[in-house]
Enzyme design. Structure first.
Site, PDB file in Angstrom:
ATOM      1  N   ASP A   1       0.179   2.052   5.145  1.00 28.75           N
ATOM      2  CA  ASP A   1       1.040   3.202   5.419  1.00 28.75           C
ATOM      3  C   ASP A   1       2.516   2.797   5.430  1.00 28.75           C
ATOM      4  OD1 ASP A   1      -1.243   4.857   5.748  1.00 28.75           O
ATOM      5  OD2 ASP A   1      -1.449   4.164   7.804  1.00 28.75           O
TER       6      ASP A   1
ATOM      7  N   ASP B   1       0.241  -4.228   3.646  1.00 25.67           N
ATOM      8  CA  ASP B   1       0.132  -3.134   4.598  1.00 25.67           C
ATOM      9  C   ASP B   1      -0.103  -1.843   3.797  1.00 25.67           C
ATOM     10  OD1 ASP B   1       0.552  -1.595   7.044  1.00 25.67           O
ATOM     11  OD2 ASP B   1       2.465  -1.031   6.104  1.00 25.67           O
TER      12      ASP B   1
HETATM   13 MG   LIG Z   1       3.090   0.330   7.687  1.00 24.69          MG
END
Ligand SMILES: [Mg+2]
Ligand SMILES: [Zn+2]
Length: 179
Positions: free
Chosen positions: A10, A8
């Site tokens: 962010d 992932d």
């Molecule tokens: Mg995230």
């Protein structure tokens, strides 16, 4: 076929400021470069998988996303980390698209385009959706990082899923599970 760790973005690799897209707001989180180098040394290849509904919401444009993403990938390269590919969903949660995490579609693309062996691959993220994605795509497992939204998400994640304070600790959890 290669084993991958899907990442992932962010809150996992970079500071999550909420619809982050400005290069000036780019901050790599502590332990990320070390953790990614460790995963590479373990024999994993790396790819980023990220939901970017800010595009559908009109918060930023596709070019803004690409510019930020290039900045991230270039910065990691300067730190000795190779990212093979970045996959993103640009849609709104209400769009009913097929690609938004935890839909496995982006990982199926990685399987087809990169030759990722999903059954030997892992997911690292700060959201329950990242963990759900790992299960739906048939990955070997997931690690929840407690950066970003991870601490708030922990209550809604299966207690059997390993937690890690940062990417470096997440890499150690995967190393331990792969032994
Ligand atoms: Mg995230
Ligand atoms: Zn989508």
């Amino acid at each position: 076929m290669s084993a991958y760790v899907f990442l992932d973005r962010d809150g996992t690799l970079t500071e999550d400021r909420g619809y982050t897209f400005r290069v000036e707001d780019y901050r790599l989180l502590p332990g990320v470069a070390e953790g990614l180098r460790r995963l590479t040394a373990l024999g994993f290849r790396l790819a980023i998988v990220t939901n970017q509904s800010g595009i559908a919401r009109g918060r930023f444009g596709p070019q803004d996303f690409e510019r930020f993403q290039k900045h991230l990938v270039d910065d990691l390269a300067a730190r000795g980390v190779v990212i093979d590919a970045s996959y993103h969903c640009p849609h709104h949660p209400d769009d009913g698209c097929g690609c938004r995490k935890p839909s496995p579609a982006l990982l199926e693309r990685a399987r087809d385009e990169l030759g990722a062996d999903l059954a030997r691959s892992w997911m690292i993220g700060d959201h329950a959706g990242d963990v759900a994605l790992a299960a739906r795509a048939g990955l070997a497992g997931a690690v929840l990082v407690l950066s970003g939204r991870g601490r708030d998400e922990a209550a809604s994640v299966d207690p059997a899923v390993p937690r890690a304070d940062n990417l470096s600790a997440a890499a150690e959890a995967i190393a331990a599970a792969s032994r």
